[in-house]
Design an enzyme around this catalytic site. Structure first.
Site, PDB file in Angstrom:
ATOM      1  CB  CYS A 263      -0.266  -2.454  -2.396  1.00 44.77           C
ATOM      2  SG  CYS A 263       0.153  -0.718  -2.743  1.00 44.77           S
TER       3      CYS A 263
ATOM      4  CD  GLU B 282      -4.202  -4.266   3.650  1.00 49.18           C
ATOM      5  OE1 GLU B 282      -3.184  -3.552   3.565  1.00 49.18           O
ATOM      6  OE2 GLU B 282      -4.687  -4.878   2.661  1.00 49.18           O
TER       7      GLU B 282
ATOM      8  CG  HIS C 233      -3.602  -1.307   0.799  1.00 48.80           C
ATOM      9  ND1 HIS C 233      -2.533  -2.005   1.307  1.00 48.80           N
ATOM     10  CD2 HIS C 233      -3.086  -0.285   0.078  1.00 48.80           C
ATOM     11  CE1 HIS C 233      -1.405  -1.424   0.918  1.00 48.80           C
ATOM     12  NE2 HIS C 233      -1.719  -0.385   0.169  1.00 48.80           N
TER      13      HIS C 233
END
Length: 193
Positions: free
Chosen positions: A77, A177, A175
């Site tokens: 990001c 994650e 992202h």
């Protein structure tokens, strides 16, 4: 394997640490130059505003360190955006790793872009076993335009770089994650490089 998440006060680093733990690895959070230099893999996260994040990197000397790293580095990001030449956000000079300037979405689309989008034109081992048009999670108002270093694309009013790569440096605007199974596979691909 020694995995270091750069801890410079700009990023949701715990969620990345948990995602790596789910893959069976441990990551440490550090801003210590020697620890980062001796890591097998480095993750450079970022959530927030570009100029203040860059200021934190300069204060810690990490702005000089990161471009010299030779192991695989993954910017996430804002981390990816800071690896670019510059950003319109706060008129910020970046690390200059990726030869592209980050710009703001124009007024034809709602910003920030928040939520799920599809990635296309996948061109890297980072996307091994990832299908075209898989969904990934994004939160951003600025983007890197398509360029020679683009390895994945998204579309939101304009086609833009969802991921970049130059040598050992990788960046994802999204992202991983927070991108469910797809994101986990992308993180695993990075850790297996």
């Amino acid at each position: 394997m020694k995995i270091v998440i750069i801890n410079y006060g700009a990023g949701n680093i715990q969620s990345i640490k948990f995602a790596i733990k789910r893959l069976g690895y441990e990551a440490i959070l550090s801003n210590v130059v020697t620890e980062i230099q001796h890591a097998d893999k480095v993750i450079f996260p970022g959530v927030g505003e570009a100029s203040s994040a860059m200021h934190k990197l300069r204060d810690s000397g990490l702005d000089k360190l990161i471009p010299t790293l030779t192991q695989p580095v993954l910017g996430i990001c804002l981390g990816m955006q800071l690896m670019c030449h510059s950003s319109e956000e706060g008129n910020t000079t970046g690390l200059g790793i990726f030869d592209v300037d980050v710009v703001k979405f124009d007024s034809t689309v709602k910003v920030p872009q928040i939520g799920w989008n599809q990635i296309t034109n996948l061109k890297s081992e980072l996307f091994n076993s990832i299908e075209e048009k898989e969904h990934i999670y994004l939160v951003h108002s600025f983007y890197a335009p398509l360029c020679d270093e683009t390895i994945a694309e998204c579309s939101y009013g304009v086609d833009y770089s969802a991921a970049l790569q130059k040598d050992n440096f990788y960046g994802t605007q999204f992202h991983p994650e927070k991108s469910s199974d797809v994101g986990q596979r992308i993180l695993e691909n990075f850790l297996k490089m």
